[in-house]
Each structure stands twice: as C-alpha cells, then as structure tokens.
Enzyme design. Sequence first.
Site, PDB file in Angstrom:
ATOM      1  N   CYS A 194       3.468 -34.279 -13.075  1.00 47.72           N
ATOM      2  CA  CYS A 194       2.680 -33.039 -13.755  1.00 47.72           C
ATOM      3  C   CYS A 194       1.514 -33.437 -14.520  1.00 47.72           C
ATOM      4  O   CYS A 194       0.455 -32.660 -14.800  1.00 47.72           O
ATOM      5  CB  CYS A 194       3.988 -32.289 -14.845  1.00 47.72           C
ATOM      6  SG  CYS A 194       5.268 -31.751 -14.069  1.00 47.72           S
ATOM      7  N   THR A 240       0.802  -1.301  -0.002  1.00 50.51           N
ATOM      8  CA  THR A 240      -0.057  -0.141   0.105  1.00 50.51           C
ATOM      9  C   THR A 240       0.890   1.128   0.038  1.00 50.51           C
ATOM     10  O   THR A 240       1.876   1.197   0.800  1.00 50.51           O
ATOM     11  CB  THR A 240      -0.951  -0.009   1.243  1.00 50.51           C
ATOM     12  OG1 THR A 240      -1.594   1.168   1.222  1.00 50.51           O
ATOM     13  CG2 THR A 240      -0.186  -0.057   2.488  1.00 50.51           C
ATOM     14  N   LYS A 269      -1.442 -29.335  -5.476  1.00 52.93           N
ATOM     15  CA  LYS A 269      -0.995 -30.880  -5.672  1.00 52.93           C
ATOM     16  C   LYS A 269       0.490 -31.037  -5.768  1.00 52.93           C
ATOM     17  O   LYS A 269       1.132 -30.274  -6.264  1.00 52.93           O
ATOM     18  CB  LYS A 269      -1.679 -31.401  -6.961  1.00 52.93           C
ATOM     19  CG  LYS A 269      -1.189 -32.841  -7.428  1.00 52.93           C
ATOM     20  CD  LYS A 269      -0.041 -32.553  -8.492  1.00 52.93           C
ATOM     21  CE  LYS A 269       0.786 -33.843  -8.586  1.00 52.93           C
ATOM     22  NZ  LYS A 269       2.249 -33.540  -9.043  1.00 52.93           N
ATOM     23  N   MET A 284      -2.089 -23.503 -23.765  1.00 52.52           N
ATOM     24  CA  MET A 284      -0.989 -23.285 -22.777  1.00 52.52           C
ATOM     25  C   MET A 284      -0.678 -21.640 -23.144  1.00 52.52           C
ATOM     26  O   MET A 284       0.111 -21.470 -24.412  1.00 52.52           O
ATOM     27  CB  MET A 284       0.437 -24.251 -23.274  1.00 52.52           C
ATOM     28  CG  MET A 284       0.116 -25.581 -22.413  1.00 52.52           C
ATOM     29  SD  MET A 284      -1.008 -26.715 -22.931  1.00 52.52           S
ATOM     30  CE  MET A 284      -0.434 -28.074 -21.640  1.00 52.52           C
TER      31      MET A 284
END
Length: 528
Positions: free
Chosen positions: A438, A138, A360, A286
């Site tokens: 992955c 801030t 994950k 992607m």
Amino acid sequence: MLTNAPDYSVYLVTGRDLLPSGADYYQVIEQAIKGGATIVQVREKKCQTWDFLEIASRTKEICHKHNVPVLINDRVDIALAIEADGVHLGQEDMPISIARKLLPKGSIIGVSCNSVEDARNAVKDGAGYVGIGPVWFTQTKSDLKPTLGPRGAGEILETLSGTQIKAVAIGGIKSSNVLRLLHGAVSTSDRPLDGVAVVGDIMAAQDPFAATLRLSECYKAFTKSPPPQFSLGSNASDLSQNIVSHAATLLKTIREVGPLVHQITNNVVMNQSANATLALGASPIMATAVQEMEDLSKVSGALLINFGTIGDKLGMLEAGKCANATRKPIVFDPVAIGATQHRRSAANELLSAWQASVIKGNPAEIGALANSAEVKTLGVDSLGSGFADPANLVRRLAKKERCIIAMTGKKDWVSDGKVAICINNGHELLSKITGSGCMVGTSVATFCAGASAVATSASTYDDERVLVRGDMLAGAIGGILAITVASELAASRQDVKGTGTFLPALIDELYNLTPEKLVDRAQIEIFG
C-alpha cells in the site's frame, strides 16, 4: 436517400418524451444538427403509425436539408414509406437479411449489440454498423440489458477488428463521461469507436445546440491526434537511462512543489501512508466524503484509490469521476481483488466509472484483472512461483486497460502496453511489514502528482485527449524505486534489528532520499 458515406461521430437518437417543457421537437433536431449531430435515428416506441410517418417525414426534411442521414428505429415499413437512409434494428426485431431484401440498395442497417455473441452475429449477417450498449444505466429503454461499461464495450469492439463494420456506443453517454468512454472503449488492436449515440444529453437539454457542440468537441479532441504514448526514448537503451533520470527529476519536483495527494485507502495503513507521503515531500489528505470530491480534485495533484476494505465505494466512484474531469492522475490499488466476488464486482464498477492512470497490484491482484490462473490469492497475499512470462502479462493488461500496469513483488514489473520494465531493487524486509504494498501505491501516486505538476506547466500537454496529463510510466517507476531503494538503505543501517525498527528507518530513508541516490542505485531491465 443520401449517397455520401455516413459519419457516426455524434449520433442523435430522438426521444420526444425527454423534451423540456415548451421545447419544439423539430427545432431541437435542427439545433442539434447545427451543433454537430452527424446522423439522426428517429425512435418512437409509443406512437401510432400515422403520427410516426408524420414525425419521421418532417425529421427527414430537416436532416436532408443539412445533408445528415436519417434512420428509423425498428420500423422497416416507416423507413420505406419516407425513403429514409436506413434502419436500426434490435435483437428481437426483423432479421438483417430480411431487412436487406426489403430496403433499397445502399441502405444503412444497424443492429444493437450487448454481447460479443451479438457482435459476431452482426458481422456474419452483414450489418453496416452496430450500436454497443448500454454502456451505463439509462432510463430511455424499458428492456434494459446488462450495462457494459467502457471496458465491456471494448471487448465487443474487439470482435469487429479487421472488418468494415462501424461501431457506436449508446447508453447513459453525456459530455461529462464521453472522453472516459472513448478512451476506455478501445480494442486491444487499437480499434476505436466510430461515434457515440446520445439521447437524453441532447433531447433533454435546455440548449440542444450547446449540448451537441460539447459532445462534438469532445469527439474531435479524442480523434485529432494519436493515442497518448507514455514511453520515454525510442529504444530500450535510451529508455533505461531516460526513465531513471526522469524519475529522479520527479522526486526533485515533488520536493519543490509539495503537491497534495488525495488518498482513499484502508484504515490498516492510513497512518504510514500519510507519513510516507510527507517523507517524500508531498502533502496527504485522507478524505472519503462524496461531497468533498469535486473541490479536492481541483487542488490535488493526484488521487490514490486503495480499496482494501471497500468501505467508501461511493466516495471512490465520485473521486475518480472528478479526477478524470480535472485531468488528474488516478492510481488504483485493487487490494485482494481475487479473494471474493464482491471485490471483483467492486473493481469492475470503479474501472467502468473512471479511467485509471496506473493500476498497481501484487501478482495475484494483477493476475485476477488479467483473468490468469497462474498465481493464486490468499487474502491479500499471492501464492505460487509467479508468472511464466510476466513481461507479456503486464504488457497485455496495460494495453487492455489503457493505462500503466505496475505489478509488485520480488521483482517489480511495469508496462505502458509497449515496453515492459523490470525493477530489481528492494529488500526482503519489505514483505515482512504490514502495508508495504500500500505504501508503494502511495509513493506511485505521489510521483504521478509530480508528473502532473510538470505537465500542467508544459504547453505540450494541451491535447484534451490525454485524460491524465504527465508521464505516468515515469511516475509508476519512480514511485516503486523510491520505496525499494529506501528499503535497501534502511535495511543496511546498524540500528535496524528487525521489522520493528525497519519501518521507522524506511520512513527516514524516504525523507533523506535524493535524486542522486535514486539514479545510483536503480536496477532496471527493459523488455521491448
């Protein structure tokens, strides 16, 4: 002085230097109160005492006309002179004990806290409330302390559990991120914030009434119902059957809907992740450019952020914020987070910017997030025999991070903070190919996209407090089961001779996977 108990939900901190050109300070205060501001703190850092008195006195008149308490920042003398409802003190200001002696009985005394130690001292000194911050960067304070993020604010909030001390967060808060803050800044004992303190989003607004109303509506949406529950079924036996059945239904939905799954992932696995997404029936994209994220969040079913090479952090930050704004699931895969300080810092920055639906990782990655030393990391791999109590580990971390935790390995563990589920499917060849973990993240994101598609069409998911719609527990388990069941089917084929033939066979079996195969082969255990 007002005698009613203060409502801290929308806490306005004034800042005359932020007013738009031509705006009248007193009109802004009145409009903000009409929009939903429940308490006002007058902050004047560069004002002469006589001017401060005039500003504070007129502000009090407006506030008390609407039965809203007014506090004074730092200056106990000003608070006494205008008979304000209390003061807010910084760490370098007058001690609470002295302020308590000077102020009338019943005065509100708040104190700024930037650390757990500050909060402990506030409890010991008898503060009425604490201001936790700054949450985000801030420009309204020159003596800026380290930013905490929602997760850091939650850790400080934990210190207040079991006390009557109220807590508001401050620092960079606005309507676009307030739900992320409220959802993420919750103690492990489920103690939520009592409000949000806002400066610029109201004081600098062209329409302070509308700006305050947005914040007020966000807070009310967060508090109007209990925290979202992800579990299916009321006991372990129900859950075991229901979760597999629901995961199978999600696979059917994916094949019917073909959701777009936005993936920011590492270039080592990009091709096979895209192929796995297609094989499951969804469409991969992607994309990493910051400029695309808002548009993609509107059309995608879920977002996967795998920061394997951390080459697109700005895109990851923006993508996550946009996904939260459009209520889309985010699956975060913090690859090798324990390997370097850079990775740990990057993960913390990302998780402070947006709320993940599922995190994950392998045991080393989950252990690093949980600050556990039981499992070591070697690059992207885990070392050691595993956790002594994986069920409680994932359960505690899920509660802390306010999301689903999926820990993959020889056995896969998933938790929503209430139950822990062990998945015993899979084949050892998965650990012999590059990027199998992955691919699990890709599969989980695809199943979460299926869950999001179901939820979007269901009126039961209208509650704005649920930042990410759909059943993410079922999505995480379905995504893991898809890869592990497919790996078993692939490994059993006669044409598979080793890792070179296993990978294409795995893609084939994902393509040929059916809901019936998922149900028939699933091996899960429930730990309540």
